[in-house]
Design a protein around this motif. Structure first.
Motif, PDB file in Angstrom:
ATOM      1  N   THR A 190      46.807  47.040  46.688  1.00  0.00           N
ATOM      2  CA  THR A 190      46.094  45.934  47.339  1.00  0.00           C
ATOM      3  C   THR A 190      44.957  46.461  48.196  1.00  0.00           C
ATOM      4  N   SER A 219      40.974  45.838  47.407  1.00  0.00           N
ATOM      5  CA  SER A 219      40.134  45.075  48.338  1.00  0.00           C
ATOM      6  C   SER A 219      39.171  45.980  49.117  1.00  0.00           C
ATOM      7  N   LEU A 273      44.982  36.960  56.591  1.00  0.00           N
ATOM      8  CA  LEU A 273      46.400  37.072  56.252  1.00  0.00           C
ATOM      9  C   LEU A 273      46.919  35.731  55.749  1.00  0.00           C
ATOM     10  N   GLN A 283      44.597  34.755  52.156  1.00  0.00           N
ATOM     11  CA  GLN A 283      44.821  35.648  51.000  1.00  0.00           C
ATOM     12  C   GLN A 283      43.813  35.434  49.870  1.00  0.00           C
ATOM     13  N   LYS A 284      42.542  35.599  50.155  1.00  0.00           N
ATOM     14  CA  LYS A 284      41.529  35.373  49.132  1.00  0.00           C
ATOM     15  C   LYS A 284      41.211  36.674  48.407  1.00  0.00           C
ATOM     16  N   ASP A 285      40.620  36.516  47.208  1.00  0.00           N
ATOM     17  CA  ASP A 285      40.280  37.668  46.392  1.00  0.00           C
ATOM     18  C   ASP A 285      38.874  38.162  46.755  1.00  0.00           C
ATOM     19  N   LYS A 294      51.821  30.223  56.047  1.00  0.00           N
ATOM     20  CA  LYS A 294      52.151  31.242  55.041  1.00  0.00           C
ATOM     21  C   LYS A 294      52.590  32.544  55.699  1.00  0.00           C
TER      22      LYS A 294
END
Lengths: 402, 211
Positions: free
Chosen positions: A174, A178, B77, B80-82, B120
């Motif tokens: 991850t 990113s 957090l 949670q984006k790409d 979340k």
């Protein structure tokens, strides 16, 4: 209605361009079933998120899914025919895939266009596939585009033998994906691993950019034999892409990883201006056939037609919906209008005929209007009006402007 | 050369970030916190600043409406984006924490009611500890929830701890540290690589000088 039809026309035009390009590389179109066995997708773990699949129960109580992906059924089908490759196969498809996204704004049904090239892994085959992807985007007239190329072996070799737990590995992935350099550094500081490996992992997000420069740096930073082999493989792909004259679109990204677990080997993603997400994704999946007890190495890519259309929205796509001719007739001239229309249609022109009384109902975008009135016959073309007496005088319409 | 678009959250983070950017040579003299304008150009006319609501910053960047975003880690957090998360600006420091009345033991209740703006993050945090939760999503004045008996505890960002203290609450557990980050759209990074790398490098240098 007008909005709807132009949208449809754009979709049709993109499909047309894409399928033409695929066939020029020798690909033949295939179709797969809309309903697939749920078990097929659970065999190939985590290829498609199970929660995203649209499930259906048939009359016998079996669970089926609406086709969430095309690569897996094609590979399975081919595995029934041969358990190892005796010949190369090139297939392309354009059909709907169904995935229910958690984001409600996203559509469940999307049109996917893609190719599957079943062949042994080689820089030539991989470069050809990437070239096809770039060529396709060029055909669609994207001004700014980039294809990022990566390789699954790169990251895997670096973490190989580090005995990381699954959770740590996921976290590491991850952070690399990113390009979160700050947190990546903090995370690896606390790992008890060889400092050289630490340095290599630290550098992963920076291995991005122009191929000449990145590939050299990659070899220096990670001098593991298998990594160097991978880098040389990509160097070779890049050399061949130069022969295609398409190297200017290529970017190397060793931080590239895909959530589709069946990829092994070269990976690539295409980006265009004004669209935040990749419009195209692909890679090699040599291991997928093994799930069906067959040795079927392959490379492929897929793109979503809707994304391409969205990305093209602001750029000038010429109006494919336009018809060529409109014939407006007065009642007495119906016979001649039908005759003329038949003749022009035989020349592959798109023709609409309408009675003068209904002219306002046919507000279509046309290149040329022919008025057949009792008093006179006129052809209106590019702002000029010209009278004519016989149909033969219009023969030039067939050869012109098409 | 095409322009870069930067999205920022209204308010204090924007003011601090603009200050930091000015130090890095990217100046927005036309910006003032009091202004109702939503779009500002930098003095060289190459960077466009759009001011949006904090939780929307990741959405603007993920969709490519902005190339770059300045946003708190707490929001990242939750959302949670790409996107690429490329730099920690070291400003707007705070932490995400569980807070409640002193000596509250979560383990006592079979099901914990938690009020939060971060549903979340809250769920993931308690799930990992094996604590079952009912989550109440609120958008502000989270501290009120335990006071009027709506929830057992809260999950919120804590800066100085002053608000908690004045309402008789204490931090029971830390979840994560937060600070403002620079996020980047992946397509923009591919297409405008040089410009974005130069932007990040300038800002990074400034961040290093300041610390």
């Amino acid at each position: 209605m007008n909005m709807y039809s132009t949208q449809n026309a754009k979709v049709e035009r993109v499909i047309d361009v894409v399928s033409k390009r695929f066939s020029t590389y020798g690909y033949t179109r295939i179709k797969t079933a809309a309903f697939e066995k749920y078990d097929l997708y659970s065999t190939v773990t985590s290829s498609v998120n199970r929660k995203e699949m649209v499930k259906v129960i048939d009359t016998t109580g079996d669970v089926l899914v609406l086709r969430p992906d095309v690569t897996i059924p094609i590979t399975q089908e081919l595995s029934h025919v041969c358990n190892h490759l005796t010949s190369e196969y090139r297939f392309y498809y354009i059909q709907e895939v169904f995935r229910q996204s958690f984001e409600k704004s996203e559509k469940t049904e999307r049109t996917q266009a893609g190719i599957e090239y079943f062949c042994e892994s080689s820089p030539e085959a991989d470069a050809e596939t990437i070239a096809l992807a770039i060529q396709m985007m060029k055909d669609l007239n994207f001004k700014e585009m980039k294809i990022e190329i990566g390789h699954t072996a790169f990251f895997n070799e670096i973490v190989n033998g580090l005995h990381l737990q699954e959770e740590q590995l996921e976290r590491l992935k991850t952070l690399v994906v990113s390009k979160n350099i700050g947190e990546l550094n903090l995370f690896i500081q606390q790992l008890l691993i060889d400092p050289k490996r630490k340095l290599a992992i630290e550098q992963l997000p920076f291995l991005y950019g122009k191929p000449e420069e990145v590939l050299e740096r990659a070899k220096e930073i990670v001098p593991l034999p298998n990594v160097i082999k991978t880098v040389c493989y990509i160097e070779e792909i890049y050399r061949i892409l130069k022969l295609y004259g398409l190297d200017e679109y290529v970017v190397i990204d060793f931080g590239l990883m895909n959530h589709m677990d069946y990829y092994s080997g070269v990976l690539f993603q295409g980006y265009v201006e004004r669209l935040g997400k990749p419009v195209l994704m692909g890679g090699r999946y040599d291991e997928l056939g093994k799930k069906f007890e067959a040795e079927l190495p392959a490379i492929g890519f897929a793109c979503e037609i809707e994304s391409l259309v969205k990305a093209l929205q602001n750029s000038a796509v010429d109006n494919a919906n336009q018809i060529d001719l409109k014939i407006i007739y007065e009642e007495s001239e119906l016979g001649s209008a039908i005759q003329l229309a038949a003749k022009l249609r035989a020349l592959d022109l798109r023709v609409v005929i309408a009675s003068k009384t209904k002219e306002s109902m046919n507000s279509i975008d046309e290149r040329c209007i022919i008025r057949m009135y009792e008093q006179e016959h006129i052809v209106e073309f590019q702002g000029n009006e010209q009278p004519f007496t016989s149909i033969e005088q219009l023969d030039w319409l067939g050869g012109n402007d098409k | 050369m095409s322009k870069l678009t930067v999205a920022m959250a209204k308010g204090r983070t924007a003011t601090m970030a603009i200050d930091l950017l000015a130090g890095a040579g990217i100046e927005f003299s036309s910006y003032s916190e009091a202004s109702r304008k939503l779009v500002f150009m930098d003095d060289t006319g190459t960077v466009k600043l759009v001011v949006v609501k904090s939780v929307d910053v990741p959405t603007y960047v993920e969709n490519g409406a902005a190339d770059i975003g300045v946003i708190g880690k707490d929001v990242l957090l939750e959302e949670q984006k790409d996107v690429y998360e490329m730099l920690d600006l070291g400003i707007s420091k705070c932490k995400l924490a569980v807070a409640g009345f002193p000596n509250h033991k979560f383990m006592d209740s079979s099901r914990l009611t938690v009020a939060s703006k971060y549903p979340k993050v809250t769920k993931a945090h308690f799930d990992a500890k094996g604590i079952r939760t009912d989550i109440i999503t609120l958008n502000g004045s989270i501290e009120l929830a335990p006071l009027i008996g709506m929830s057992d505890v809260i999950v919120d960002i804590v800066e100085s701890g002053k608000t908690l203290k004045e309402n008789g609450l204490v931090i029971l557990e830390d979840i994560a540290d937060s600070s403002a980050r620079i996020i980047v759209n992946k397509a923009s990074f591919a297409i405008k690589t040089k410009q974005i790398q130069a932007f990040i490098a300038k800002v990074k240098k400034r961040v290093e000088v300041r610390s």
